[in-house]
Design a protein around this motif. Structure first.
Motif, PDB file in Angstrom:
ATOM      1  N   LEU A  18      55.033  90.609  16.760  1.00 35.29           N
ATOM      2  CA  LEU A  18      55.712  89.458  17.681  1.00 35.29           C
ATOM      3  C   LEU A  18      55.723  89.713  19.203  1.00 35.29           C
ATOM      4  O   LEU A  18      55.743  88.598  19.807  1.00 35.29           O
ATOM      5  N   TYR A  19      55.954  90.899  19.514  1.00 34.70           N
ATOM      6  CA  TYR A  19      55.854  91.375  20.965  1.00 34.70           C
ATOM      7  C   TYR A  19      54.652  90.853  21.777  1.00 34.70           C
ATOM      8  O   TYR A  19      54.638  90.248  22.603  1.00 34.70           O
ATOM      9  N   TRP A  20      53.667  91.274  20.930  1.00 31.13           N
ATOM     10  CA  TRP A  20      52.379  90.793  21.738  1.00 31.13           C
ATOM     11  C   TRP A  20      51.843  89.199  21.484  1.00 31.13           C
ATOM     12  O   TRP A  20      51.371  88.746  22.470  1.00 31.13           O
ATOM     13  N   VAL A  21      52.359  88.652  20.505  1.00 30.14           N
ATOM     14  CA  VAL A  21      52.321  87.137  20.443  1.00 30.14           C
ATOM     15  C   VAL A  21      53.070  86.755  21.684  1.00 30.14           C
ATOM     16  O   VAL A  21      52.579  85.667  22.561  1.00 30.14           O
ATOM     17  N   THR A  22      54.192  87.227  21.821  1.00 27.72           N
ATOM     18  CA  THR A  22      55.232  86.643  23.098  1.00 27.72           C
ATOM     19  C   THR A  22      54.526  86.989  24.520  1.00 27.72           C
ATOM     20  O   THR A  22      54.301  86.000  25.484  1.00 27.72           O
ATOM     21  N   THR A  23      54.075  88.024  24.545  1.00 26.09           N
ATOM     22  CA  THR A  23      53.253  88.488  25.670  1.00 26.09           C
ATOM     23  C   THR A  23      52.141  87.696  26.025  1.00 26.09           C
ATOM     24  O   THR A  23      51.925  87.322  27.119  1.00 26.09           O
ATOM     25  N   SER A  24      51.082  87.462  24.955  1.00 23.04           N
ATOM     26  CA  SER A  24      50.220  86.615  25.269  1.00 23.04           C
ATOM     27  C   SER A  24      50.354  85.163  25.621  1.00 23.04           C
ATOM     28  O   SER A  24      49.752  84.922  26.886  1.00 23.04           O
ATOM     29  N   ILE A  25      51.428  84.738  25.157  1.00 21.20           N
ATOM     30  CA  ILE A  25      51.638  83.194  25.495  1.00 21.20           C
ATOM     31  C   ILE A  25      52.408  83.311  26.886  1.00 21.20           C
ATOM     32  O   ILE A  25      52.084  82.515  27.707  1.00 21.20           O
ATOM     33  N   LYS A  26      53.264  84.167  27.253  1.00 14.12           N
ATOM     34  CA  LYS A  26      53.804  84.143  28.438  1.00 14.12           C
ATOM     35  C   LYS A  26      52.725  84.274  29.447  1.00 14.12           C
ATOM     36  O   LYS A  26      52.574  83.711  30.522  1.00 14.12           O
ATOM     37  N   PHE A  33      46.261  96.768  15.824  1.00 14.23           N
ATOM     38  CA  PHE A  33      45.903  95.589  15.245  1.00 14.23           C
ATOM     39  C   PHE A  33      47.176  94.573  15.543  1.00 14.23           C
ATOM     40  O   PHE A  33      47.156  93.396  15.358  1.00 14.23           O
ATOM     41  N   GLY A  34      48.523  95.278  15.928  1.00 17.40           N
ATOM     42  CA  GLY A  34      49.420  94.287  16.266  1.00 17.40           C
ATOM     43  C   GLY A  34      49.150  93.776  17.605  1.00 17.40           C
ATOM     44  O   GLY A  34      49.377  92.506  17.729  1.00 17.40           O
ATOM     45  N   VAL A  35      48.749  94.434  18.463  1.00 11.75           N
ATOM     46  CA  VAL A  35      48.173  93.967  19.749  1.00 11.75           C
ATOM     47  C   VAL A  35      47.270  92.621  19.527  1.00 11.75           C
ATOM     48  O   VAL A  35      47.456  91.629  20.114  1.00 11.75           O
ATOM     49  N   ASN A  36      46.074  93.149  18.693  1.00 10.48           N
ATOM     50  CA  ASN A  36      45.113  92.532  18.642  1.00 10.48           C
ATOM     51  C   ASN A  36      45.327  90.975  17.891  1.00 10.48           C
ATOM     52  O   ASN A  36      44.874  89.864  18.473  1.00 10.48           O
ATOM     53  N   LEU A  37      46.019  91.199  16.778  1.00 12.55           N
ATOM     54  CA  LEU A  37      46.522  89.855  15.895  1.00 12.55           C
ATOM     55  C   LEU A  37      47.409  89.088  16.887  1.00 12.55           C
ATOM     56  O   LEU A  37      47.345  87.756  16.943  1.00 12.55           O
ATOM     57  N   GLY A  38      48.454  89.881  17.588  1.00 15.19           N
ATOM     58  CA  GLY A  38      49.180  89.152  18.559  1.00 15.19           C
ATOM     59  C   GLY A  38      48.816  88.406  19.291  1.00 15.19           C
ATOM     60  O   GLY A  38      49.086  87.247  19.674  1.00 15.19           O
ATOM     61  N   LEU A  39      47.801  88.830  20.087  1.00 14.15           N
ATOM     62  CA  LEU A  39      46.984  88.199  21.388  1.00 14.15           C
ATOM     63  C   LEU A  39      46.405  87.317  20.772  1.00 14.15           C
ATOM     64  O   LEU A  39      46.269  86.144  21.287  1.00 14.15           O
ATOM     65  N   GLY A  40      45.727  87.292  19.760  1.00 11.50           N
ATOM     66  CA  GLY A  40      44.931  86.345  19.008  1.00 11.50           C
ATOM     67  C   GLY A  40      45.825  84.935  18.657  1.00 11.50           C
ATOM     68  O   GLY A  40      45.468  83.910  18.766  1.00 11.50           O
ATOM     69  N   ILE A  41      46.958  85.150  18.130  1.00 10.13           N
ATOM     70  CA  ILE A  41      47.756  84.271  17.621  1.00 10.13           C
ATOM     71  C   ILE A  41      48.279  83.562  18.723  1.00 10.13           C
ATOM     72  O   ILE A  41      48.336  82.165  18.993  1.00 10.13           O
ATOM     73  N   GLY A  42      48.822  84.286  19.452  1.00  9.43           N
ATOM     74  CA  GLY A  42      49.383  83.935  20.923  1.00  9.43           C
ATOM     75  C   GLY A  42      48.216  82.892  21.929  1.00  9.43           C
ATOM     76  O   GLY A  42      48.514  81.848  22.241  1.00  9.43           O
ATOM     77  N   GLY A  43      47.200  83.446  21.952  1.00  9.08           N
ATOM     78  CA  GLY A  43      45.832  82.596  22.512  1.00  9.08           C
ATOM     79  C   GLY A  43      45.697  81.464  21.819  1.00  9.08           C
ATOM     80  O   GLY A  43      45.395  80.478  22.286  1.00  9.08           O
ATOM     81  N   LEU A  44      45.705  81.504  20.326  1.00 12.35           N
ATOM     82  CA  LEU A  44      45.585  80.299  19.515  1.00 12.35           C
ATOM     83  C   LEU A  44      46.658  79.173  19.976  1.00 12.35           C
ATOM     84  O   LEU A  44      46.310  78.072  20.125  1.00 12.35           O
ATOM     85  N   ILE A  45      47.839  79.665  19.964  1.00  7.32           N
ATOM     86  CA  ILE A  45      48.975  78.797  20.068  1.00  7.32           C
ATOM     87  C   ILE A  45      48.630  78.170  21.634  1.00  7.32           C
ATOM     88  O   ILE A  45      48.663  76.935  21.879  1.00  7.32           O
ATOM     89  N   THR A  46      48.425  78.938  22.596  1.00  6.69           N
ATOM     90  CA  THR A  46      48.392  78.345  23.898  1.00  6.69           C
ATOM     91  C   THR A  46      47.083  77.449  24.046  1.00  6.69           C
ATOM     92  O   THR A  46      47.261  76.300  24.487  1.00  6.69           O
ATOM     93  N   ALA A  47      46.201  77.843  23.486  1.00 11.61           N
ATOM     94  CA  ALA A  47      44.861  77.087  23.755  1.00 11.61           C
ATOM     95  C   ALA A  47      44.783  75.874  22.933  1.00 11.61           C
ATOM     96  O   ALA A  47      44.550  74.678  23.209  1.00 11.61           O
TER      97      ALA A  47
END
Length: 442
Positions: free
Chosen positions: A240-248, A370-384
């Protein structure tokens, strides 16, 4: 050997910390600017980039597990984790540079190149980053020293993030002028060369001195992971932390470019991320009195308060000053959270060894990766995905739906994620973890 004896030299501690600084010089360019590069310079649509990010991140989750298993079963004269710095540093930085090459292909050819380079980059990033976490329990068995090493790691990692946040756009302008394509390529090459030197420096100066037990079978490891509640809870928080970081991170440049019409302020607001160092440096002092869980919870609460100020600045007062103060406060809290991740992952590794008699330091350390990778992937998907759904058109004035979506992504979604992290972290039983870890040391 006494568990209170300090076992690493100052040079080794600094070299260990610089490994994360090295990875972040390249990695933070990817997380902060690659979506923008792909949509506004490379020529992909937001939907294509979102799909790429999602596929790549799910691939990285699998790759992180594979690399974790590789570490657990590596037996070399350099140790289990340490040789990965040597083996994978060079391909990591080469592929990083190739990711910012715009080939003279048609659209499908360029899309294939983006997939090839980005997927390879994810693999090599995991190969040089995961060992930073997996090697920590073998550097020392002194709990205070492990905390210090984790703080030093995050200090240099955050310093690199600040360098990238402040200097990337000015360097792009310096190297490329109006040619952002050239500017991005030369900037990533500079960061990549520095990264290579620092990763090799880590390999040269760190040592694995605490012998790890023989790794368990994959079947036994999977059973342990399903029963290791502290590891499961921490894994969700990291994700969740990396989802948030990716989005921000990814939304910042869009918010300032299109909503505020002030793209030149991106380096200014990014400079406030230096406040994370305050949170990171505070960790050794706060954890002397409070547990790791309580300290991380305080960090999340501070980050949430900062996010509320960001919402106030963006939605209610329309004040840059409030926005900047919110970013400052939010980043202090985020610094406290991220500084504790590798330390608490190290605790879950020791917990597995003593509660379940299972050694799987490489695989459990992959939690972070994988928390970083999956979080960034989901965050990037949400944004894009939201950009694509609301009709985003690169380098043009945006419609009201797109502008509203950018604000939601920048302000509201991170707030919801912080509140969810607080709820999940409350399930982490710190007292039980420490009792299990220390019961064989008395």
């Amino acid at each position: 050997m006494s568990h209170n004896q300090w076992q690493t030299s100052l040079r080794e501690r600094i070299s260990y910390g610089l490994s994360d600084g090295a990875d972040n010089l390249v990695f933070q360019v990817m997380t902060t600017y690659l979506l923008y590069f792909y949509t506004d310079i490379y020529g992909l649509t937001a939907g294509e980039v979102g799909t790429l990010f999602l596929i790549a991140r799910f691939a990285d989750v699998i790759e992180s597990v594979i690399i974790g298993i590789m570490i657990d079963h590596t037996h070399s004269k350099y140790g289990h984790s340490r040789p990965f710095f040597l083996w994978y540093a060079f391909p990591y930085v080469i592929v990083a540079a190739l990711t910012f090459v715009v080939p003279p292909f048609n659209h499908m050819g360029k899309l294939f190149w983006a997939y090839l380079t980005y997927l390879l980059l994810g693999f090599f990033y995991s190969a040089v980053n995961l060992p930073i976490t997996s090697i920590l329990p073998s550097l020392t068995d002194n709990p205070r020293e492990i905390t210090l090493l984790g703080v030093i790691r995050q200090f240099f990692g955050q310093t690199s993030q600040i360098i990238v946040a402040i200097f990337t756009l000015p360097l792009i302008a310096l190297f490329g002028g109006k040619d952002q394509q050239k500017g991005f390529l030369l900037t990533i090459i500079v960061f990549a060369v520095i990264s290579l030197i620092l990763i090799i420096n880590t390999f040269v100066h760190v040592r694995e001195r605490i012998a790890m037990p023989k790794p368990a079978s994959f079947k036994d490891t999977l059973k342990m992971m399903g029963r290791n509640k502290p590891w499961l809870v921490l894994s969700i928080v990291i994700f969740l932390y990396w989802v948030t970081t990716s989005i921000k991170n990814q939304t910042t440049i869009y918010y300032f470019k299109y909503n505020l019409k002030a793209e030149n302020l991106v380096p200014v607001v990014n400079a406030f991320t230096a406040a994370a160092l305050i949170g990171i440096v505070a960790i050794p002092f706060v954890t002397r009195k409070y547990s790791n869980k309580v300290t991380m919870m305080v960090g999340l609460i501070i980050a949430t308060m900062g996010q509320l100020l960001i919402i106030a600045g963006a939605e209610w007062t329309h004040s840059l000053s409030v926005l900047f103060v919110g970013t400052f406060v939010n980043t202090i809290g985020s610094g406290m959270v991220i500084a504790l991740v590798s330390i608490m992952v190290s605790d879950t590794i020791k917990y597995a060894q003593r509660q379940f008699h299972v050694e799987a330091s490489g695989l459990l350390a992959s939690t972070d990766d994988f928390g970083v990778n999956l979080g960034l992937g989901i965050g990037g998907l949400i944004t894009a995905g939201l950009l694509a759904q609301t009709g985003y058109v690169a380098n043009h004035s945006q419609n009201s739906a797109t502008l509203h979506m950018i604000t939601i992504n920048y302000a509201w979604i991170p707030l919801a994620a912080y509140l969810l992290m607080i709820f999940i972290l409350a399930l982490y039983n710190q007292r039980h973890v420490q009792q299990v870890i220390t019961k064989n040391e008395r």
